[in-house]
Design an enzyme around this catalytic site. Structure first.
Site, PDB file in Angstrom:
ATOM      1  N   GLY A  46       0.822  -1.206   0.000  1.00 46.24           N
ATOM      2  CA  GLY A  46       0.000   0.000   0.000  1.00 46.24           C
ATOM      3  C   GLY A  46       0.849   1.244   0.000  1.00 46.24           C
ATOM      4  CD  GLN A  51       3.375   5.553   2.645  1.00 41.88           C
ATOM      5  OE1 GLN A  51       2.320   5.044   2.303  1.00 41.88           O
ATOM      6  NE2 GLN A  51       4.440   4.850   2.990  1.00 41.88           N
ATOM      7  CD  GLU A 131      -0.669   2.407   2.866  1.00 41.17           C
ATOM      8  OE1 GLU A 131      -0.302   3.598   2.814  1.00 41.17           O
ATOM      9  OE2 GLU A 131       0.135   1.469   3.041  1.00 41.17           O
TER      10      GLU A 131
END
Length: 146
Positions: A46, A51, A131
């Site tokens: 994920g 990110q 996530e």
């Protein structure tokens, strides 16, 4: 489509709360395509937009032979408990035990703004929660089981 750099946990952006997506356009589609390519190259399960340095409420998950893109996700139900090792593409050379729901129901939108809803279990539920946490500035080791 491009491979984007993955932000590491030294970067304070990972502690910020991501903002809802308001416009479903080509820019969002490019972000999602790039995230898919980046995730595949990194061999991860994920990836949240934060990110790759984008503070938008978007994540992608590849698990159990399925691929999910969720924009503005909201966990609406969770049940059970599973405790297992977790790691993260943004955290190098570290894993720890984390408790997560065994089953999760999540709703949100696809890249076109169409509502989606998924009920997932086991590893996929863990990946969704991991996530989802990123969108709220939480890193998995914040939840380490002691």
């Amino acid at each position: 489509m491009a491979i984007r750099d993955i932000v590491t946990d030294e970067n304070e952006i990972l502690r910020k709360i991501s903002k809802p997506v308001e416009v479903f356009d080509d820019k969002l589609a490019v972000l999602l395509d790039d995230m898919k390519d980046t995730l595949k190259k990194a061999n991860g399960a994920g990836l949240a937009a934060v990110q790759v340095g984008i503070l938008k409420r978007v994540f992608v998950v590849s698990a159990d032979n399925n691929y999910y893109e969720i924009v503005n996700p909201e966990i609406v139900e969770e049940s059970g408990v599973q405790i297992d090792d977790e790691a993260c593409l943004s955290v190098k050379n570290f894993s720890c035990k984390v408790a997560r729901p065994k089953k999760v129901k999540i709703k949100g939108f696809d890249r076109f703004g169409k509502p989606v809803e998924y009920t997932v279990t086991d590893f996929t539920a863990r990946a969704f929660c991991h996530e989802y946490d990123h969108l709220n500035g939480i890193i998995f080791y914040d939840r380490e089981e002691k």
